[in-house]
Write a protein that holds these residues in place. Sequence first.
Motif, PDB file in Angstrom:
ATOM      1  N   ILE A  69     -24.194 -37.348  11.296  1.00 56.89           N
ATOM      2  CA  ILE A  69     -25.357 -36.488  11.054  1.00 56.89           C
ATOM      3  C   ILE A  69     -25.746 -36.482   9.573  1.00 56.89           C
ATOM      4  N   SER A  70     -25.270 -37.485   8.849  1.00 56.67           N
ATOM      5  CA  SER A  70     -25.487 -37.532   7.398  1.00 56.67           C
ATOM      6  C   SER A  70     -26.963 -37.625   7.017  1.00 56.67           C
ATOM      7  N   ASP A  71     -27.822 -38.069   7.934  1.00 60.26           N
ATOM      8  CA  ASP A  71     -29.238 -38.194   7.609  1.00 60.26           C
ATOM      9  C   ASP A  71     -30.010 -36.880   7.793  1.00 60.26           C
ATOM     10  N   LEU A  72     -29.356 -35.846   8.331  1.00 60.35           N
ATOM     11  CA  LEU A  72     -30.018 -34.556   8.508  1.00 60.35           C
ATOM     12  C   LEU A  72     -30.071 -33.799   7.181  1.00 60.35           C
ATOM     13  N   PRO A  73     -31.061 -32.935   7.013  1.00 62.61           N
ATOM     14  CA  PRO A  73     -31.089 -32.099   5.797  1.00 62.61           C
ATOM     15  C   PRO A  73     -29.890 -31.148   5.798  1.00 62.61           C
ATOM     16  N   ASP A  74     -29.428 -30.802   4.615  1.00 63.40           N
ATOM     17  CA  ASP A  74     -28.256 -29.936   4.475  1.00 63.40           C
ATOM     18  C   ASP A  74     -28.668 -28.468   4.515  1.00 63.40           C
ATOM     19  N   ALA A  75     -28.118 -27.715   5.462  1.00 63.07           N
ATOM     20  CA  ALA A  75     -28.416 -26.284   5.588  1.00 63.07           C
ATOM     21  C   ALA A  75     -28.037 -25.518   4.331  1.00 63.07           C
ATOM     22  N   LEU A  76     -27.007 -25.976   3.627  1.00 63.06           N
ATOM     23  CA  LEU A  76     -26.542 -25.264   2.444  1.00 63.06           C
ATOM     24  C   LEU A  76     -27.518 -25.363   1.272  1.00 63.06           C
ATOM     25  N   LEU A  77     -28.501 -26.239   1.391  1.00 64.25           N
ATOM     26  CA  LEU A  77     -29.513 -26.388   0.344  1.00 64.25           C
ATOM     27  C   LEU A  77     -30.803 -25.621   0.649  1.00 64.25           C
ATOM     28  N   VAL A  78     -30.852 -24.972   1.801  1.00 62.96           N
ATOM     29  CA  VAL A  78     -32.037 -24.186   2.162  1.00 62.96           C
ATOM     30  C   VAL A  78     -32.086 -22.971   1.249  1.00 62.96           C
ATOM     31  N   THR A  79     -33.245 -22.708   0.694  1.00 63.14           N
ATOM     32  CA  THR A  79     -33.371 -21.637  -0.295  1.00 63.14           C
ATOM     33  C   THR A  79     -33.472 -20.255   0.362  1.00 63.14           C
ATOM     34  N   PRO A  80     -32.952 -19.257  -0.335  1.00 61.81           N
ATOM     35  CA  PRO A  80     -33.089 -17.871   0.148  1.00 61.81           C
ATOM     36  C   PRO A  80     -34.548 -17.424   0.062  1.00 61.81           C
ATOM     37  N   VAL A  81     -34.905 -16.388   0.832  1.00 66.69           N
ATOM     38  CA  VAL A  81     -36.291 -15.894   0.824  1.00 66.69           C
ATOM     39  C   VAL A  81     -36.627 -15.103  -0.436  1.00 66.69           C
ATOM     40  N   ASN A  82     -35.604 -14.623  -1.153  1.00 70.75           N
ATOM     41  CA  ASN A  82     -35.863 -13.967  -2.437  1.00 70.75           C
ATOM     42  C   ASN A  82     -34.627 -14.055  -3.329  1.00 70.75           C
ATOM     43  N   GLN A  83     -34.783 -13.665  -4.588  1.00 71.05           N
ATOM     44  CA  GLN A  83     -33.722 -13.822  -5.585  1.00 71.05           C
ATOM     45  C   GLN A  83     -32.546 -12.879  -5.380  1.00 71.05           C
ATOM     46  N   ASP A  84     -32.671 -11.868  -4.527  1.00 74.20           N
ATOM     47  CA  ASP A  84     -31.571 -10.937  -4.269  1.00 74.20           C
ATOM     48  C   ASP A  84     -30.542 -11.499  -3.284  1.00 74.20           C
ATOM     49  N   ILE A  85     -30.866 -12.604  -2.668  1.00 72.55           N
ATOM     50  CA  ILE A  85     -29.994 -13.207  -1.655  1.00 72.55           C
ATOM     51  C   ILE A  85     -29.275 -14.397  -2.279  1.00 72.55           C
ATOM     52  N   PRO A  86     -27.954 -14.464  -2.124  1.00 69.28           N
ATOM     53  CA  PRO A  86     -27.203 -15.567  -2.731  1.00 69.28           C
ATOM     54  C   PRO A  86     -27.437 -16.892  -2.004  1.00 69.28           C
ATOM     55  N   ALA A  87     -27.128 -17.979  -2.691  1.00 68.21           N
ATOM     56  CA  ALA A  87     -27.208 -19.304  -2.075  1.00 68.21           C
ATOM     57  C   ALA A  87     -26.271 -19.345  -0.867  1.00 68.21           C
ATOM     58  N   LEU A  88     -26.654 -20.104   0.115  1.00 69.14           N
ATOM     59  CA  LEU A  88     -25.909 -20.197   1.372  1.00 69.14           C
ATOM     60  C   LEU A  88     -24.627 -21.005   1.194  1.00 69.14           C
ATOM     61  N   THR A  89     -23.557 -20.538   1.812  1.00 68.99           N
ATOM     62  CA  THR A  89     -22.281 -21.257   1.812  1.00 68.99           C
ATOM     63  C   THR A  89     -21.805 -21.418   3.250  1.00 68.99           C
ATOM     64  N   GLU A  90     -20.881 -22.322   3.443  1.00 66.21           N
ATOM     65  CA  GLU A  90     -20.313 -22.535   4.782  1.00 66.21           C
ATOM     66  C   GLU A  90     -19.622 -21.261   5.273  1.00 66.21           C
ATOM     67  N   GLU A  91     -18.953 -20.566   4.379  1.00 70.38           N
ATOM     68  CA  GLU A  91     -18.261 -19.326   4.756  1.00 70.38           C
ATOM     69  C   GLU A  91     -19.257 -18.271   5.235  1.00 70.38           C
ATOM     70  N   MET A  92     -20.409 -18.192   4.586  1.00 72.34           N
ATOM     71  CA  MET A  92     -21.428 -17.223   4.991  1.00 72.34           C
ATOM     72  C   MET A  92     -21.937 -17.528   6.399  1.00 72.34           C
ATOM     73  N   LEU A  93     -22.122 -18.797   6.700  1.00 72.04           N
ATOM     74  CA  LEU A  93     -22.588 -19.193   8.031  1.00 72.04           C
ATOM     75  C   LEU A  93     -21.605 -18.786   9.124  1.00 72.04           C
ATOM     76  N   GLN A  94     -20.337 -18.717   8.787  1.00 76.43           N
ATOM     77  CA  GLN A  94     -19.311 -18.390   9.765  1.00 76.43           C
ATOM     78  C   GLN A  94     -19.056 -16.886   9.868  1.00 76.43           C
ATOM     79  N   SER A  95     -19.634 -16.096   8.979  1.00 75.77           N
ATOM     80  CA  SER A  95     -19.362 -14.658   8.990  1.00 75.77           C
ATOM     81  C   SER A  95     -20.244 -13.944  10.015  1.00 75.77           C
ATOM     82  N   GLU A  96     -19.750 -12.827  10.508  1.00 80.27           N
ATOM     83  CA  GLU A  96     -20.516 -12.031  11.467  1.00 80.27           C
ATOM     84  C   GLU A  96     -21.727 -11.389  10.822  1.00 80.27           C
ATOM     85  N   GLY A  97     -21.697 -11.197   9.523  1.00 80.96           N
ATOM     86  CA  GLY A  97     -22.801 -10.560   8.823  1.00 80.96           C
ATOM     87  C   GLY A  97     -23.897 -11.517   8.397  1.00 80.96           C
ATOM     88  N   PHE A  98     -23.845 -12.763   8.844  1.00 76.30           N
ATOM     89  CA  PHE A  98     -24.843 -13.758   8.451  1.00 76.30           C
ATOM     90  C   PHE A  98     -26.203 -13.426   9.076  1.00 76.30           C
TER      91      PHE A  98
END
Length: 140
Positions: A69-98
């Motif tokens: 799947i190396s040709d797919l865009p990387d989800a971790l590079l998707v930008t947050p909707v505003n500056q108060d939200i941190p950059a996305l990490t793999e750990e965040m994707l796995q958390s219940e609070g995502f």
Amino acid sequence: MKRFILALTASIATFSMSAQSQDADYQFLEVVYGADEYGQIASNATKLDWYVFLDKQGYFIQDVAPKDISDLPDALLVTPVNQDIPALTEEMLQSEGFHSMYYRFSRKNDENVYYRIGNTSKMMIIYSSNSLKTKYSESH
């Protein structure tokens, strides 16, 4: 009389905790849209339910090894909707609070959008708007 008062107190406490829990379910929308727009959304229960559904049911993560799947865009590079939200990490994707709505994932009307998750074999599927509308109407 004491039993009645205890039962009434317990009922009020349960209702209060339920209302607080429900408010917490929607609180992420204020971060995404700001206080004014959130106030407008919050005045419509159906709209609130739709946004919570979209946030929680609008994507799926799966391990697709050994598929390349190396040709797919990387989800971790998707930008947050505003500056108060941190950059996305793999750990965040796995958390219940995502909250998927915190990030500018592309969504198409008629087809799913696919992202790889960093250098893992995991893929994030962003469901199409049309399939989500069908799924939402079937569940409500």
